[in-house]
Scaffold this active site. Structure first.
Site, PDB file in Angstrom:
ATOM      1  CE  LYS A 112       7.546 -17.360  -7.973  1.00  0.00           C
ATOM      2  NZ  LYS A 112       8.311 -17.394  -6.736  1.00  0.00           N
TER       3      LYS A 112
ATOM      4  CG  ASP B  41       5.721 -18.912  -1.679  1.00  0.00           C
ATOM      5  OD1 ASP B  41       5.465 -19.480  -2.758  1.00  0.00           O
ATOM      6  OD2 ASP B  41       6.536 -17.989  -1.556  1.00  0.00           O
TER       7      ASP B  41
ATOM      8  CD  GLN C  92      11.448 -15.745  -5.693  1.00  0.00           C
ATOM      9  OE1 GLN C  92      10.294 -15.565  -6.063  1.00  0.00           O
ATOM     10  NE2 GLN C  92      12.013 -16.936  -5.744  1.00  0.00           N
TER      11      GLN C  92
END
Ligand code: NDP
Length: 284
Positions: free
Chosen positions: A52, A119, A96
């Site tokens: 990422k 997200d 994460q």
């Protein structure tokens, strides 16, 4: 033989468009910024976070990583998120998952401002997706929809079967297919005769987390097979949830692992970060 849907090629095309927009924003003095938080030492999570960060650099975005020790307490994590919520250089925040067991994932997801939730896991964003009126879409399902569109695969009226009902992949995937007029079935570990549902699927999405779970007999002739799974085999190689060699013979389209859905997930994250930067700077 199925046509292979190449996630590397499609994600490169998506990223090229994003990079052009980032260059345009920079001329206005705006640099989209992403903060990535990782807690603990999970090797797979470390690889995802590093990919990422690399993507941000490649596209000219600002990125910052917070690698916190396994024993981080919830208060420290929420404090960090609070600071990032207030930081104007940061347009997107992601933590994460999975988190170490002692940390409450819901508390963390709820702490990220919905407008920085790239997200799309915050309940506000989840609700917007249900309503079909959203700012961000969850990265993996949205990446898959982009692949279908790129290949000219029309979802309307198709029997779509999603294996897996996680909040991250299965449920939002089903919703996005429904928005595109698919007739959607969600299956899971309690589904009876799962193979029968799969054999009826024009579009089959496997998000189970079990190597080669989808076998040849579960694939309808001419089906589109999307493999979300990332499973690490004993020899260190990655393997999807689909028995690729067998399914490829019957499917019309199939995604490989690696090089299928994975790169699309990252491209969508970049797209969401760009969208966040534009919205926070009142450009859209
Ligand atoms: P979860 O473990 O959260 O969910 C797995 C789902 O599969 C559950 O709904 C579970 O059912 C279902 N399942 C498990 N066993 C069976 C079975 N025997 N029969 C039918 N259904 C079953 O996983 P995620 O959704 O987070 O991820 C799925 C896979 O996708 C993983 O391999 C993950 O690594 C990968 N992934 C890949 C991404 C990418 O970018 N390519 C991004 C995100 C994930 P139940 O709910 O009943 O337990």
């Amino acid at each position: 033989m199925a046509k292979i849907i190449d996630g590397k090629v499609i994600s490169a095309a998506v990223k090229e468009k994003i990079a052009a927009e980032v260059r345009g924003l920079k001329e206005k003095g705006i640099v989209p910024g992403l903060a990535v938080i990782i807690v603990g030492e999970d090797p797979a999570s470390k690889v995802y976070v590093s990919n990422k960060k690399k993507a941000c650099e490649q596209l000219g975005m600002y990125s910052v990583e917070y690698a916190l020790p396994e024993n981080t307490q919830i208060d420290e994590l929420l404090k960090l998120i609070d600071n990032l919520n207030k930081d104007s250089k940061i347009n997107g925040i992601l933590c994460q998952l999975p988190l170490p067991r002692h940390l409450d994932e819901d508390a963390v997801i709820n702490a990220i401002l919905p407008e920085k939730d790239v997200d799309a896991f915050h309940p506000v964003n989840v609700g917007k997706i249900m309503n079909g009126d959203y700012d961000f879409l969850p990265c993996t399902p949205a990446g898959i929809m982009e692949m279908l569109e790129y290949e000219g695969i029309d979802v309307t009226g198709k029997n779509c079967v999603v294996i897996g009902r996680s909040n991250i992949v299965g449920k939002p995937m089903a919703m996005l297919l429904l928005h595109k007029n698919g007739t959607v079935t969600i299956t899971h570990s309690k589904t009876k005769d799962l193979a029968a549902f799969c054999r009826n699927a024009d579009i089959l999405v496997a998000a189970v987390g079990r190597a080669k779970f989808v076998t040849e007999d579960m694939v309808k002739e001419g089906a589109v097979v999307i493999d979300v799974g990332i499973n690490r085999m004993a020899d260190g190689k990655l393997c999807g949830d689909v028995d690729f060699d067998a399914a490829e013979k019957k499917a019309s389209y199939i995604t490989p692992v690696p090089g299928g859905v994975g790169p699309m997930t990252i491209a969508t994250l970049m797209k969401n970060t760009l969208t966040a930067a534009k919205k926070q700077n009142k450009i859209v």
